[in-house]
Design a protein around this motif. Structure first.
Motif, PDB file in Angstrom:
ATOM      1  N   ALA A  99      14.133 -13.675  -5.706  1.00 31.16           N
ATOM      2  CA  ALA A  99      14.510 -12.283  -5.950  1.00 31.16           C
ATOM      3  C   ALA A  99      13.797 -11.729  -7.179  1.00 31.16           C
ATOM      4  CB  ALA A  99      16.022 -12.177  -6.121  1.00 31.16           C
ATOM      5  N   ASP A 100      13.691 -12.526  -8.243  1.00 30.94           N
ATOM      6  CA  ASP A 100      13.000 -12.075  -9.456  1.00 30.94           C
ATOM      7  C   ASP A 100      11.518 -11.860  -9.197  1.00 30.94           C
ATOM      8  OD1 ASP A 100      15.301 -12.029 -10.950  1.00 30.94           O
ATOM      9  OD2 ASP A 100      14.943 -13.943 -11.960  1.00 30.94           O
ATOM     10  N   GLU A 101      10.914 -12.728  -8.386  1.00 28.44           N
ATOM     11  CA  GLU A 101       9.495 -12.555  -8.071  1.00 28.44           C
ATOM     12  C   GLU A 101       9.266 -11.293  -7.246  1.00 28.44           C
ATOM     13  OE1 GLU A 101       8.550 -16.252  -6.221  1.00 28.44           O
ATOM     14  OE2 GLU A 101       8.119 -17.261  -8.124  1.00 28.44           O
ATOM     15  N   GLU A 102      10.175 -11.018  -6.324  1.00 27.76           N
ATOM     16  CA  GLU A 102      10.067  -9.781  -5.546  1.00 27.76           C
ATOM     17  C   GLU A 102      10.215  -8.555  -6.442  1.00 27.76           C
ATOM     18  OE1 GLU A 102      12.876  -9.898  -2.327  1.00 27.76           O
ATOM     19  OE2 GLU A 102      11.346 -10.666  -0.951  1.00 27.76           O
ATOM     20  N   LEU A 103      11.170  -8.623  -7.377  1.00 27.08           N
ATOM     21  CA  LEU A 103      11.353  -7.511  -8.305  1.00 27.08           C
ATOM     22  C   LEU A 103      10.129  -7.345  -9.196  1.00 27.08           C
ATOM     23  CD1 LEU A 103      12.996  -5.271  -9.609  1.00 27.08           C
ATOM     24  CD2 LEU A 103      14.177  -7.011 -10.986  1.00 27.08           C
ATOM     25  N   GLU A 108       5.391  -4.013 -10.795  1.00 28.98           N
ATOM     26  CA  GLU A 108       3.946  -3.821 -10.996  1.00 28.98           C
ATOM     27  C   GLU A 108       3.405  -2.634 -10.191  1.00 28.98           C
ATOM     28  OE1 GLU A 108       2.132  -8.215 -12.007  1.00 28.98           O
ATOM     29  OE2 GLU A 108       2.587  -7.749  -9.909  1.00 28.98           O
ATOM     30  N   ARG A 109       4.068  -2.280  -9.114  1.00 30.39           N
ATOM     31  CA  ARG A 109       3.574  -1.208  -8.239  1.00 30.39           C
ATOM     32  C   ARG A 109       4.177   0.154  -8.578  1.00 30.39           C
ATOM     33  NH1 ARG A 109       5.135  -5.019  -4.308  1.00 30.39           N
ATOM     34  NH2 ARG A 109       6.791  -3.584  -3.609  1.00 30.39           N
ATOM     35  N   HIS A 110       5.059   0.199  -9.558  1.00 26.44           N
ATOM     36  CA  HIS A 110       5.763   1.448  -9.853  1.00 26.44           C
ATOM     37  C   HIS A 110       5.629   1.822 -11.327  1.00 26.44           C
ATOM     38  CE1 HIS A 110       7.521   0.352  -5.979  1.00 26.44           C
ATOM     39  NE2 HIS A 110       7.906   1.608  -5.864  1.00 26.44           N
ATOM     40  N   SER A 111       5.998   3.050 -11.605  1.00 24.37           N
ATOM     41  CA  SER A 111       5.941   3.550 -12.980  1.00 24.37           C
ATOM     42  C   SER A 111       7.110   2.996 -13.783  1.00 24.37           C
ATOM     43  CB  SER A 111       5.994   5.078 -12.988  1.00 24.37           C
ATOM     44  OG  SER A 111       7.281   5.523 -12.591  1.00 24.37           O
ATOM     45  N   ILE A 112       6.991   3.117 -15.097  1.00 24.53           N
ATOM     46  CA  ILE A 112       8.078   2.660 -15.958  1.00 24.53           C
ATOM     47  C   ILE A 112       9.314   3.540 -15.766  1.00 24.53           C
ATOM     48  CG2 ILE A 112       7.407   4.055 -17.959  1.00 24.53           C
ATOM     49  CD1 ILE A 112       8.801   0.418 -17.924  1.00 24.53           C
ATOM     50  N   GLU A 113       9.119   4.799 -15.400  1.00 23.77           N
ATOM     51  CA  GLU A 113      10.262   5.675 -15.116  1.00 23.77           C
ATOM     52  C   GLU A 113      11.000   5.203 -13.863  1.00 23.77           C
ATOM     53  OE1 GLU A 113       7.439   7.723 -17.689  1.00 23.77           O
ATOM     54  OE2 GLU A 113       7.180   6.783 -15.734  1.00 23.77           O
ATOM     55  N   ASP A 114      10.234   4.794 -12.838  1.00 23.45           N
ATOM     56  CA  ASP A 114      10.861   4.254 -11.629  1.00 23.45           C
ATOM     57  C   ASP A 114      11.633   2.982 -11.942  1.00 23.45           C
ATOM     58  OD1 ASP A 114       9.824   6.264 -10.041  1.00 23.45           O
ATOM     59  OD2 ASP A 114       8.066   5.102  -9.430  1.00 23.45           O
ATOM     60  N   PHE A 115      11.038   2.139 -12.782  1.00 22.10           N
ATOM     61  CA  PHE A 115      11.722   0.899 -13.165  1.00 22.10           C
ATOM     62  C   PHE A 115      13.033   1.209 -13.873  1.00 22.10           C
ATOM     63  CE2 PHE A 115      12.743  -1.721 -16.850  1.00 22.10           C
ATOM     64  CZ  PHE A 115      13.176  -2.865 -16.200  1.00 22.10           C
TER      65      PHE A 115
END
Length: 232
Positions: A99-103, A108-115
């Motif tokens: 689960a952590d690897e998927e997250l 990596e594919r999203h912005s820090i705002e999305d995170f």
């Protein structure tokens, strides 16, 4: 007294507690410059003096615990907040690692705002009022998503074998703290206190996973009581 932040936090997340503790003990909040778990352990070793107390929250608690196991006689006291010595069940640990690897891949594919939006939607934030979540957001937004992903892969709960059977090697007094409403980690705190040589557990009433943020005055009070007993 060294304060270690959790994942996606900066050192200043400890500000209100550290400021009160600093009235009685030399204190500083660690703002890590590295983004792997082992590198952060090296930072702790170089920045925290022998005999100092160390307190860590969540991933910072895992760092504090592993640092103490590397040097069992280094610290004057160890305080773990919402932290665990590891997932004991092999199947559960592998599932958490996956689960952590998927997250991490998603981060990596999203912005820090999305995170930040996704991170703040977790159930652990349910006990935090909206203004507290908002106040902590700038720390989360200050990170590079790629580096957060790197840290999660190297330091997530599923990345390590559990160290429950090693806790008795820690020589210093240990305080394990959890929020009263965070039942999983409340149970863990009592288990830690039973396993170490000089341990105790304390729960912060009305708090969830981050008692130092949700009830800073109460948390600082029990922390100072512990330090006064063992470091005066």
């Amino acid at each position: 007294m060294a304060f270690l932040p959790g994942f996606a936090q900066r050192g200043d997340a400890w500000g209100p507690v550290a400021e009160r503790v600093a009235q009685s003990y030399r204190s500083f909040c660690v703002d890590f410059g590295s983004f792997t778990f082992d590198q952060r352990l090296s930072e702790i070793a170089s920045r925290v003096d022998d005999g100092d107390a160390i307190v860590g929250y969540s991933m910072g608690g895992r760092l504090a615990l592993r640092a103490a196991l590397r040097r069992p006689a280094k610290f004057g006291a160890l305080v773990l907040v919402g932290a665990s010595p590891g997932i004991e069940d092999d199947t559960e640990r592998r599932a958490r690692k996956h689960a952590d690897e998927e997250l991490a891949d998603w981060i990596e594919r999203h912005s820090i705002e999305d995170f930040a939006e996704r991170w703040e939607a977790q159930p652990i934030f349910a006990t935090q009022p909206p203004d507290l979540v908002e106040a902590q957001r700038p720390g989360r937004l200050s990170h590079d998503p790629r580096k957060l992903a790197q840290l999660l892969r190297s330091g997530g709960q599923g990345a390590f074998e559990p160290v429950w059977n090693e806790l008795e090697r820690i020589d210093c007094p240990v305080l394990a703290v959890a929020g009263e409403l965070d039942t999983k980690y409340a149970d863990t705190a009592y288990r830690i206190a039973e396993r170490v040589k000089h341990g105790r557990a304390r729960l912060v009433a009305g708090a969830g996973h981050a008692p130092q943020l949700e009830r800073p005055e109460e948390f600082a009070g029990l922390l100072l009581d512990f330090l006064d007993e063992h470091l005066r």
